[in-house]
Design an enzyme around this catalytic site. Structure first.
Site, mmCIF file in Angstrom:
data_model
loop_
_atom_site.group_PDB
_atom_site.id
_atom_site.type_symbol
_atom_site.label_atom_id
_atom_site.label_comp_id
_atom_site.label_asym_id
_atom_site.label_seq_id
_atom_site.Cartn_x
_atom_site.Cartn_y
_atom_site.Cartn_z
ATOM 1 N N ASP A 5 -38.602 24.079 21.325
ATOM 2 C CA ASP A 5 -39.463 25.201 21.712
ATOM 3 C C ASP A 5 -38.653 26.486 21.885
ATOM 4 O O ASP A 5 -39.001 27.542 21.347
ATOM 5 C CB ASP A 5 -40.207 24.878 23.023
ATOM 6 C CG ASP A 5 -40.959 23.565 22.944
ATOM 7 O OD1 ASP A 5 -41.150 23.054 21.828
ATOM 8 O OD2 ASP A 5 -41.346 23.039 24.008
ATOM 9 N N SER A 26 -46.137 26.014 24.449
ATOM 10 C CA SER A 26 -44.845 26.521 24.935
ATOM 11 C C SER A 26 -44.920 27.855 25.674
ATOM 12 O O SER A 26 -44.056 28.725 25.510
ATOM 13 C CB SER A 26 -43.843 26.633 23.791
ATOM 14 O OG SER A 26 -43.501 25.363 23.336
ATOM 15 N N SER A 27 -45.935 27.996 26.521
ATOM 16 C CA SER A 27 -45.995 29.221 27.324
ATOM 17 C C SER A 27 -44.790 29.306 28.267
ATOM 18 O O SER A 27 -44.269 30.389 28.534
ATOM 19 C CB SER A 27 -47.302 29.281 28.116
ATOM 20 O OG SER A 27 -47.434 28.137 28.937
ATOM 21 N N GLY A 40 -49.751 23.122 25.688
ATOM 22 C CA GLY A 40 -48.789 22.557 24.733
ATOM 23 C C GLY A 40 -48.347 23.555 23.682
ATOM 24 O O GLY A 40 -47.876 23.161 22.613
ATOM 25 N N GLY A 85 -50.442 25.873 29.725
ATOM 26 C CA GLY A 85 -50.698 24.441 29.905
ATOM 27 C C GLY A 85 -51.421 23.801 28.723
ATOM 28 O O GLY A 85 -52.133 22.814 28.885
ATOM 29 N N HIS A 114 -41.179 14.627 19.112
ATOM 30 C CA HIS A 114 -40.361 13.641 19.829
ATOM 31 C C HIS A 114 -39.152 13.206 18.990
ATOM 32 O O HIS A 114 -38.762 12.049 19.018
ATOM 33 C CB HIS A 114 -41.218 12.454 20.284
ATOM 34 C CG HIS A 114 -42.154 12.857 21.383
ATOM 35 N ND1 HIS A 114 -41.782 12.862 22.713
ATOM 36 C CD2 HIS A 114 -43.422 13.334 21.351
ATOM 37 C CE1 HIS A 114 -42.798 13.291 23.453
ATOM 38 N NE2 HIS A 114 -43.802 13.594 22.645
HETATM 39 C C1 GLA Z 1 -42.231 19.340 24.238
HETATM 40 C C2 GLA Z 1 -40.736 19.555 24.485
HETATM 41 C C3 GLA Z 1 -39.986 19.640 23.155
HETATM 42 C C4 GLA Z 1 -40.310 18.459 22.252
HETATM 43 C C5 GLA Z 1 -41.816 18.233 22.174
HETATM 44 C C6 GLA Z 1 -42.164 16.981 21.414
HETATM 45 O O1 GLA Z 1 -42.782 20.458 23.620
HETATM 46 O O2 GLA Z 1 -40.525 20.746 25.211
HETATM 47 O O3 GLA Z 1 -38.604 19.728 23.391
HETATM 48 O O4 GLA Z 1 -39.651 17.297 22.680
HETATM 49 O O5 GLA Z 1 -42.427 18.183 23.450
HETATM 50 O O6 GLA Z 1 -41.788 17.101 20.096
#
Ligand code: GLA
Length: 323
Positions: A157, A111-112, A109, A107, A19
């Site tokens: 990501d 980044s699929s 977290g 799903g 974040h």
């Molecule tokens: C997700 C978002 C990223 C980033 C993270 C938190 O993965 O896609 O851009 O903000 O949350 O760090």
């Protein structure tokens, strides 16, 4: 038949710096040994037909796309978002028929969706031979993600997936988009553990982005802010959000430094501190994830553990001594 095109894009886990990307801060994710692959053939139609081994329904998307967000089934929106963005650049995209396979848990977290976007973008680049830097590719895919999911994500990501190297931290300055590759010392093993399914669409992710805008309207860019600036915020929630971002940016710097100096205890401590900040000040963890972090830290050899990525579920990540 035209030549077979085959591309691959990895998932990512974030070691530290969550974040912070959407306020131009610092992050250090690394690519995973899990990939999304797309294989197929271009054709003279103007339709993209794709099947995914992980989705019940195939997609058939006719070009030009009017609104990527209306594509059904919804996984096709990530594909449509990318095609839409290339189209906006004036890129003439032919049809394509292919199949998608992934070893990135969907799903979770990891980044699929960003991996799918980067893979589709690489297909388009391969067919059209359009010249594009890796940074512009990542920015295009970030815009695609915004349109497809409605989540105002940062660049972490997509940029990590575009430029990341195996077993190497990708230290990104999300303001300048400068990248530094920091090899993971061989003494250390990164462990990613799945906790629960989650989606950022409809989560409080956008609320956090709005909070950061509100903070920046008062104290200026968070990436430049210091703890002294907190006294200018008179809302307790905004103070806590800002405290997380300011301290997290510093933790990323310190983490990179600790890794380079092989101070693994300090690197681990910073990860665990990052989790506490995300849980208490930024409120993107939950009791299941807090418990999972505690459990991981009680296991032999672990040096640090934290939630990773957007939060509200997903995965945790930890470091431990190898062997
Ligand atoms: C997700 C978002 C990223 C980033 C993270 C938190 O993965 O896609 O851009 O903000 O949350 O760090």
């Amino acid at each position: 038949m035209t030549a077979t095109i085959h591309v691959s894009a990895p998932g990512r886990v974030n070691l530290i710096g969550d974040h912070t990307d959407y306020t131009g801060g610092l992050v250090m994710p690394m690519t995973l040994n899990a990939h999304t692959t797309v294989t197929g053939h271009a054709n003279t139609s103007r339709v993209w037909n794709l099947v995914s081994h992980d989705e019940a329904e195939p997609i058939s998307i006719a070009l030009p796309i009017i609104d990527p967000h209306l594509v059904y089934p919804s996984w096709g929106r990530y594909v449509a978002g990318v095609l839409f963005e290339f189209n906006k650049l004036g890129c003439e995209i032919p049809g394509f028929t292919g199949e998608i396979d992934t070893t990135i848990p969907i799903g979770s977290g990891l980044s699929s969706s960003a991996a799918l976007e980067i893979a589709i973008a690489r297909i388009v680049i391969s067919i059209t031979e359009i010249a594009m830097s890796e940074t512009d590719l990542a920015l295009l895919c970030q815009r695609a993600e915004h349109i497809a999911s409605g989540v105002p994500c940062g660049i972490m990501d997509q940029l990590c997936i575009a430029v990341g190297q195996t077993n190497t931290g990708t230290l990104i300055d999300c303001h300048t988009l400068d990248v530094q590759h920091i090899a993971m010392p061989e003494e250390i093993k990164v462990v990613t553990r799945f906790i629960s399914q989650r989606t950022l669409a409809g989560s409080e992710y956008s609320d956090r982005v709005i909070d950061c805008h509100a903070i920046e309207a008062i104290i200026g860019p968070l990436r430049l802010a210091t703890m002294n600036d907190l006294s200018n915020l008179n809302d307790d929630r905004l103070v806590r959000r800002a405290r997380h971002v300011i301290s997290e940016n510093q933790r990323v710097r310190d983490f990179a430094h600790a890794l380079t100096n092989k101070d693994f205890v300090e690197a681990g401590r910073l990860m665990t501190e990052s989790h506490a900040s995300l849980a208490n000040d930024y409120e993107t963890s939950n009791s299941t994830m807090d418990h999972a972090v505690k459990t991981m830290m009680s296991e032999p050899g672990f040096l640090g553990a934290r939630m990773t990525g957007g939060g509200f579920g997903g995965c945790i990540v930890g470091t431990r001594h190898r062997g």
